[in-house]
Design a protein around this motif. Structure first.
Motif, PDB file in Angstrom:
ATOM      1  N   PHE A 171      -1.973 -15.099   3.965  1.00  0.00           N
ATOM      2  CA  PHE A 171      -2.015 -16.115   5.014  1.00  0.00           C
ATOM      3  C   PHE A 171      -2.949 -17.214   4.555  1.00  0.00           C
ATOM      4  O   PHE A 171      -4.074 -16.954   4.199  1.00  0.00           O
ATOM      5  N   THR A 172      -2.473 -18.444   4.548  1.00  0.00           N
ATOM      6  CA  THR A 172      -3.310 -19.538   4.082  1.00  0.00           C
ATOM      7  C   THR A 172      -2.955 -20.806   4.799  1.00  0.00           C
ATOM      8  O   THR A 172      -1.850 -20.952   5.286  1.00  0.00           O
ATOM      9  N   SER A 173      -3.895 -21.714   4.884  1.00  0.00           N
ATOM     10  CA  SER A 173      -3.622 -23.041   5.455  1.00  0.00           C
ATOM     11  C   SER A 173      -3.621 -24.079   4.349  1.00  0.00           C
ATOM     12  O   SER A 173      -3.993 -25.220   4.543  1.00  0.00           O
ATOM     13  N   CYS A 174      -3.203 -23.670   3.152  1.00  0.00           N
ATOM     14  CA  CYS A 174      -3.158 -24.576   2.006  1.00  0.00           C
ATOM     15  C   CYS A 174      -1.716 -24.913   1.661  1.00  0.00           C
ATOM     16  O   CYS A 174      -0.813 -24.153   1.973  1.00  0.00           O
ATOM     17  N   LEU A 175      -1.517 -26.017   0.995  1.00  0.00           N
ATOM     18  CA  LEU A 175      -0.214 -26.412   0.506  1.00  0.00           C
ATOM     19  C   LEU A 175      -0.023 -25.838  -0.888  1.00  0.00           C
ATOM     20  O   LEU A 175      -0.888 -25.936  -1.714  1.00  0.00           O
ATOM     21  N   PHE A 176       1.134 -25.242  -1.108  1.00  0.00           N
ATOM     22  CA  PHE A 176       1.413 -24.652  -2.410  1.00  0.00           C
ATOM     23  C   PHE A 176       2.385 -25.522  -3.185  1.00  0.00           C
ATOM     24  O   PHE A 176       3.291 -26.108  -2.638  1.00  0.00           O
ATOM     25  N   GLY A 177       2.202 -25.570  -4.497  1.00  0.00           N
ATOM     26  CA  GLY A 177       3.200 -26.181  -5.379  1.00  0.00           C
ATOM     27  C   GLY A 177       3.681 -25.097  -6.318  1.00  0.00           C
ATOM     28  O   GLY A 177       2.876 -24.376  -6.886  1.00  0.00           O
ATOM     29  N   TYR A 178       4.978 -24.984  -6.475  1.00  0.00           N
ATOM     30  CA  TYR A 178       5.537 -23.916  -7.293  1.00  0.00           C
ATOM     31  C   TYR A 178       6.287 -24.499  -8.477  1.00  0.00           C
ATOM     32  O   TYR A 178       7.067 -25.422  -8.339  1.00  0.00           O
ATOM     33  N   PHE A 179       6.073 -23.913  -9.635  1.00  0.00           N
ATOM     34  CA  PHE A 179       6.744 -24.410 -10.831  1.00  0.00           C
ATOM     35  C   PHE A 179       7.172 -23.209 -11.660  1.00  0.00           C
ATOM     36  O   PHE A 179       6.355 -22.407 -12.065  1.00  0.00           O
ATOM     37  N   ALA A 180       8.488 -23.099 -11.933  1.00  0.00           N
ATOM     38  CA  ALA A 180       8.970 -21.916 -12.642  1.00  0.00           C
ATOM     39  C   ALA A 180      10.093 -22.270 -13.583  1.00  0.00           C
ATOM     40  O   ALA A 180      10.746 -23.289 -13.446  1.00  0.00           O
ATOM     41  N   GLU A 223      -2.539 -36.230  16.820  1.00  0.00           N
ATOM     42  CA  GLU A 223      -2.868 -35.000  17.532  1.00  0.00           C
ATOM     43  C   GLU A 223      -1.992 -34.794  18.770  1.00  0.00           C
ATOM     44  O   GLU A 223      -1.888 -33.688  19.280  1.00  0.00           O
ATOM     45  N   LYS A 224      -1.352 -35.871  19.253  1.00  0.00           N
ATOM     46  CA  LYS A 224      -0.460 -35.759  20.411  1.00  0.00           C
ATOM     47  C   LYS A 224       0.968 -35.407  20.001  1.00  0.00           C
ATOM     48  O   LYS A 224       1.777 -35.036  20.842  1.00  0.00           O
ATOM     49  N   ASN A 225       1.282 -35.560  18.707  1.00  0.00           N
ATOM     50  CA  ASN A 225       2.639 -35.298  18.240  1.00  0.00           C
ATOM     51  C   ASN A 225       2.983 -33.818  18.306  1.00  0.00           C
ATOM     52  O   ASN A 225       2.119 -32.949  18.163  1.00  0.00           O
ATOM     53  N   MET A 226       4.267 -33.550  18.520  1.00  0.00           N
ATOM     54  CA  MET A 226       4.738 -32.176  18.524  1.00  0.00           C
ATOM     55  C   MET A 226       4.591 -31.565  17.130  1.00  0.00           C
ATOM     56  O   MET A 226       4.795 -32.240  16.127  1.00  0.00           O
ATOM     57  N   LEU A 227       4.206 -30.304  17.071  1.00  0.00           N
ATOM     58  CA  LEU A 227       4.108 -29.587  15.798  1.00  0.00           C
ATOM     59  C   LEU A 227       5.440 -28.912  15.504  1.00  0.00           C
ATOM     60  O   LEU A 227       6.003 -28.215  16.352  1.00  0.00           O
ATOM     61  N   ASP A 228       5.961 -29.126  14.298  1.00  0.00           N
ATOM     62  CA  ASP A 228       7.247 -28.562  13.881  1.00  0.00           C
ATOM     63  C   ASP A 228       7.024 -27.407  12.912  1.00  0.00           C
ATOM     64  O   ASP A 228       6.240 -27.529  11.968  1.00  0.00           O
ATOM     65  N   PHE A 229       7.752 -26.322  13.136  1.00  0.00           N
ATOM     66  CA  PHE A 229       7.638 -25.135  12.283  1.00  0.00           C
ATOM     67  C   PHE A 229       9.026 -24.664  11.852  1.00  0.00           C
ATOM     68  O   PHE A 229      10.021 -24.872  12.559  1.00  0.00           O
ATOM     69  N   VAL A 230       9.079 -24.003  10.703  1.00  0.00           N
ATOM     70  CA  VAL A 230      10.256 -23.233  10.301  1.00  0.00           C
ATOM     71  C   VAL A 230       9.781 -21.829   9.939  1.00  0.00           C
ATOM     72  O   VAL A 230       8.811 -21.662   9.201  1.00  0.00           O
ATOM     73  N   LEU A 255       8.583 -16.321   5.241  1.00  0.00           N
ATOM     74  CA  LEU A 255       7.995 -17.634   4.979  1.00  0.00           C
ATOM     75  C   LEU A 255       7.780 -18.337   6.315  1.00  0.00           C
ATOM     76  O   LEU A 255       8.610 -18.231   7.215  1.00  0.00           O
ATOM     77  N   ALA A 256       6.665 -19.030   6.433  1.00  0.00           N
ATOM     78  CA  ALA A 256       6.419 -19.859   7.619  1.00  0.00           C
ATOM     79  C   ALA A 256       5.716 -21.121   7.163  1.00  0.00           C
ATOM     80  O   ALA A 256       4.752 -21.061   6.401  1.00  0.00           O
ATOM     81  N   PHE A 257       6.226 -22.267   7.608  1.00  0.00           N
ATOM     82  CA  PHE A 257       5.554 -23.515   7.263  1.00  0.00           C
ATOM     83  C   PHE A 257       5.629 -24.502   8.419  1.00  0.00           C
ATOM     84  O   PHE A 257       6.500 -24.410   9.291  1.00  0.00           O
ATOM     85  N   LYS A 265       3.019 -27.779   5.137  1.00  0.00           N
ATOM     86  CA  LYS A 265       1.846 -26.912   5.161  1.00  0.00           C
ATOM     87  C   LYS A 265       2.313 -25.468   5.174  1.00  0.00           C
ATOM     88  O   LYS A 265       2.791 -24.964   6.180  1.00  0.00           O
ATOM     89  N   MET A 266       2.236 -24.816   4.018  1.00  0.00           N
ATOM     90  CA  MET A 266       2.637 -23.416   3.924  1.00  0.00           C
ATOM     91  C   MET A 266       1.616 -22.552   4.658  1.00  0.00           C
ATOM     92  O   MET A 266       0.415 -22.631   4.395  1.00  0.00           O
ATOM     93  N   LEU A 267       2.117 -21.731   5.562  1.00  0.00           N
ATOM     94  CA  LEU A 267       1.230 -20.904   6.387  1.00  0.00           C
ATOM     95  C   LEU A 267       1.270 -19.446   5.991  1.00  0.00           C
ATOM     96  O   LEU A 267       0.261 -18.755   6.078  1.00  0.00           O
TER      97      LEU A 267
END
Length: 377
Positions: A7-16, A80-87, A60-62, A174-176
């Motif tokens: 669980f993290t509040s960091c953004l990940f970059g993936y390279f493979a 801060e008033k904007n709706m938060l979007d999740f997948v 996965l949750a972001f 934001k990867m969660l």
């Protein structure tokens, strides 16, 4: 059995490494790095509190959108008033919706009466394979969350079947939470590389880093009917303008290792191979659905030539980039229309009217501002 999760509040970059991929370079195994990015205050606690309200079987949750990353023309108070979007990606949608209906029944429209099996069927078989609940109050915030099966997500990332969630992941998110699914990790990497490859085909020989990011950010809006009515016309430019560094985190390693581009990172300039041979390699590396759409556009009825032969023809066409653009637009147009129709049912009439009216107001306000960054086509 418990799955190992991070669980993290960091953004990940993936390279493979992706066999056969023109952008693979010398990378031979999956690597990733992370960097903490500034978003809202105390976001770690905020997101943990929100995710704790849901069944925890996520692959996965972001979080994404204007409530997470600042967009040009908005201040901290507006953000801060904007709706938060999740997948949320889940391995077993029926089980997840069963649990969520027990915990959060009020989140659902009248479709909750159909039960979790039918809800999962609506999710998987219609639109972009995502089921959204919107305008949901959670822990003092208003959120929207989409649920997609892990397999549907992998298919979209690898093949751009709908480009709906894949397109969101072309931009900083934001990867969660993410579990140890190797196929999903590889698909996340492939999606970023595909975004670069497709954008190269639509760019001139020399261009700026910012122009490339504008092109990448605009891929998932090409052909989206909501850009005609319902979205701020400066949306793509607004996303990129204040988030250049976030885009660099996602794409700089890919650009450095791509053999077909000269990446002058210090100057923010790029030069790409626009020879027919170079463009053919790029076309061959595109996701399968996009190759099929290009083939359909170019191949006359009845000829039935193989994909390689058609792409070789396109590679030599001066309008190669325009053909790629048309192919992308056809994918996005189809999925945006069908997903929006599905959204009326999953959100319910009142929420649909409320959500749409807010979008129209936002579009009107945006039309009154002069965009400070030119969008690429």
């Amino acid at each position: 059995m418990c799955r190992k999760r991070r669980f993290t509040s960091c953004l990940f970059g993936y390279f493979a490494h992706k066999p056969g991929c023109v952008l693979a370079g010398k990378l031979s195994k999956l690597t990733y790095f992370k960097m903490t990015l500034p978003t809202l205050h105390n976001t770690g606690v905020l997101y943990r509190r929100i995710l704790s309200q849901f069944p925890q079987d996520f692959s996965l949750a972001f979080a994404y959108g204007s409530g997470v990353f600042k967009q040009h023309g908005t201040n901290q108070g507006q953000m801060e008033k904007n709706m938060l979007d999740f997948v949320f990606a889940v391995d077993d949608p029926v089980t997840w919706h069963t649990m969520n209906l027990l915990q959060n029944r009020k989140h659902y429209s009248i479709l909750k009466l159909l039960g979790p099996t039918k809800i999962s069927s609506i999710q998987n078989d219609h639109g972009a394979s995502v089921y959204y609940n919107t305008l949901v109050p959670v822990d003092g915030k208003i959120i929207k969350y989409g649920v997609i099966s892990t397999q549907s997500l992998i298919d979209d990332l690898m093949h751009w079947k709908t480009m709906y969630v894949a397109g969101r992941l072309h931009k900083p998110v934001k990867m969660l939470l993410q579990n140890e699914n190797g196929k999903l990790r590889a698909a996340l990497v492939a999606n970023l590389k595909s975004a670069v490859t497709a954008s190269f085909l639509m760019m001139p020989e020399s261009f700026s880093e910012e122009d490339l990011f504008l092109q990448i950010a605009g891929l998932s809006y090409a052909g989206d009917f909501r850009m005609v009515i319902g979205e701020d016309k400066s949306k793509v430019a607004n996303i990129v303008k204040d988030n250049i560094q976030h885009f660099r985190i996602l794409y700089s390693n890919i650009l450095r290792d791509c053999p077909q581009v000269v990446y002058k990172s210090q100057q923010g300039k790029l030069e790409v191979d626009k020879s027919p041979e170079g463009q053919f390699d790029q076309l061959m590396a595109l996701p399968r659905t996009l190759q099929q759409r290009i083939t359909k556009l170019v191949d006359p009825p009845g000829k039935n030539r193989d994909v390689e032969e058609i792409l070789l023809q396109v590679a030599q066409d001066p309008d190669c980039g325009a053909v790629v653009q048309q192919g992308i637009s056809s994918i996005v147009k189809s999925s945006s229309i069908t997903q929006s129709i599905k959204g009326i049912a999953t959100a319910g009439l009142w929420k649909t009217v409320s959500y749409s009216s807010k979008k129209l107001i936002k579009m009107w306000k945006g039309s009154r501002r002069k965009p400070s960054v030119s969008q690429t086509s």
